[in-house]
Write a protein that holds these residues in place. Sequence first.
Motif, short mmCIF file in Angstrom:
data_model
loop_
_atom_site.label_atom_id
_atom_site.label_comp_id
_atom_site.label_asym_id
_atom_site.label_seq_id
_atom_site.Cartn_x
_atom_site.Cartn_y
_atom_site.Cartn_z
N GLY A 135 0.82 -1.21 0.00
CA GLY A 135 0.00 0.00 0.00
C GLY A 135 0.85 1.25 0.00
N ALA A 136 0.23 2.34 0.40
CA ALA A 136 0.90 3.65 0.44
C ALA A 136 2.07 3.61 1.41
CB ALA A 136 -0.12 4.71 0.87
N ALA A 137 2.92 4.62 1.31
CA ALA A 137 4.09 4.72 2.19
C ALA A 137 3.65 4.76 3.65
CB ALA A 137 4.88 5.98 1.85
N ARG A 138 4.30 3.92 4.47
CA ARG A 138 4.03 3.86 5.91
C ARG A 138 5.33 3.77 6.66
NH1 ARG A 138 0.45 -0.92 4.49
NH2 ARG A 138 2.15 -0.99 3.05
N GLN A 139 5.30 4.07 7.95
CA GLN A 139 6.51 4.06 8.75
C GLN A 139 6.26 3.46 10.13
OE1 GLN A 139 7.40 8.26 9.08
NE2 GLN A 139 8.93 8.11 7.46
N ILE A 140 7.35 2.91 10.68
CA ILE A 140 7.41 2.63 12.11
C ILE A 140 8.48 3.57 12.63
CG2 ILE A 140 8.05 0.97 13.89
CD1 ILE A 140 7.00 -1.24 12.09
N VAL A 141 8.12 4.31 13.68
CA VAL A 141 9.03 5.31 14.24
C VAL A 141 9.27 4.99 15.71
CG1 VAL A 141 9.39 7.77 14.68
CG2 VAL A 141 8.12 7.04 12.64
N THR A 142 10.54 4.93 16.11
CA THR A 142 10.93 4.76 17.51
C THR A 142 11.81 5.95 17.88
OG1 THR A 142 13.04 3.60 17.22
CG2 THR A 142 11.02 2.24 17.09
N PRO A 143 12.23 6.06 19.13
CA PRO A 143 13.11 7.17 19.49
C PRO A 143 14.44 7.19 18.72
CG PRO A 143 12.14 6.25 21.46
CD PRO A 143 11.76 5.33 20.32
N THR A 144 14.91 6.04 18.19
CA THR A 144 16.20 6.02 17.50
C THR A 144 16.13 5.47 16.07
OG1 THR A 144 16.72 3.86 18.46
CG2 THR A 144 17.55 5.80 19.63
N LEU A 145 14.94 5.21 15.54
CA LEU A 145 14.83 4.57 14.23
C LEU A 145 13.56 5.01 13.51
CD1 LEU A 145 15.89 2.14 12.35
CD2 LEU A 145 14.14 0.81 13.53
N THR A 146 13.68 5.17 12.19
CA THR A 146 12.51 5.30 11.33
C THR A 146 12.64 4.23 10.26
OG1 THR A 146 12.35 7.68 11.70
CG2 THR A 146 11.24 6.81 9.75
N ILE A 149 10.87 -5.85 2.24
CA ILE A 149 11.83 -4.77 2.01
C ILE A 149 11.47 -3.60 2.92
CG2 ILE A 149 12.79 -3.15 0.32
CD1 ILE A 149 11.96 -5.15 -1.86
N VAL A 150 12.50 -3.07 3.61
CA VAL A 150 12.31 -1.97 4.55
C VAL A 150 13.47 -1.00 4.38
CG1 VAL A 150 12.13 -1.33 6.98
CG2 VAL A 150 11.16 -3.49 6.21
N ASN A 151 13.18 0.30 4.38
CA ASN A 151 14.21 1.34 4.38
C ASN A 151 14.39 1.82 5.81
OD1 ASN A 151 14.62 1.35 1.56
ND2 ASN A 151 12.77 2.56 1.31
N LEU A 152 15.62 1.73 6.33
CA LEU A 152 15.92 2.07 7.71
C LEU A 152 16.74 3.35 7.78
CD1 LEU A 152 17.06 -1.48 8.80
CD2 LEU A 152 14.85 -0.42 9.27
N GLU A 153 16.45 4.17 8.81
CA GLU A 153 17.21 5.38 9.04
C GLU A 153 17.35 5.59 10.54
OE1 GLU A 153 16.70 10.08 8.02
OE2 GLU A 153 15.93 8.62 6.59
N SER A 154 18.58 5.80 10.99
CA SER A 154 18.88 6.10 12.38
C SER A 154 19.90 7.22 12.39
CB SER A 154 19.44 4.86 13.09
OG SER A 154 19.73 5.16 14.44
N SER A 155 19.46 8.43 12.76
CA SER A 155 20.30 9.62 12.70
C SER A 155 20.83 9.77 11.28
CB SER A 155 21.41 9.57 13.74
OG SER A 155 22.08 10.82 13.80
#
Length: 186
Positions: free
Chosen positions: A73-84, A112-118
């Motif tokens: 589906g459309a773009a979605r995210q899981i967001v934590t204090p140190t990760l998107t 497939i997941v795109n990860l970003e931390s800082s």
Amino acid sequence: ALINGKPLDRRESVQTGDELQTGPGSSMVFVIGNSSFLVRQNSYMKVERGSSLFVVSALRLITGAVASVWGKGAARQIVTPTLTAGIRGTGVYTEVFAEQDNRSYFCNCYGIVNLESSTSKATSRSDYHQSFWANAQEKDGSFLEPARAINHTDDELEFLAGLVGQRTTWQIAGRKGSKDGSGKMP
């Protein structure tokens, strides 16, 4: 379990826009649209609304842990204090370790997941549990580091996938892997 600060009644349903909290010894399973969730004890999260009442745009996990399966589906995210984590159709497990500077654990169980931390970014392509730590402080030049699969089971992901009419990649392949965090089935 609380929904928007009030005790959750078994007849109530979880909707996008809700804040959820579980206490000691409690957990919660729910489905919104084509996504399913298993919230562990002592968790606090917000389910943000997407383009409609039945589309989750973001899952903000403040504390605790959640296993989830997301349909395409459309773009979605899981967001934590140190990760998107940018979610596509996939199954994942996420946990926040508050006692460790909100260090986050993230497992791309399949998909497939795109990860970003800082300042650190990675794309995870997994058939079977590719795991990461997202740290509050840089470690060896990165905020992301490889991890082993912890604190969740294949059965949980298979159950969640079944709730939304899906099968995991290992169910489709008819085998299981070593759960070593590499994302590959031997």
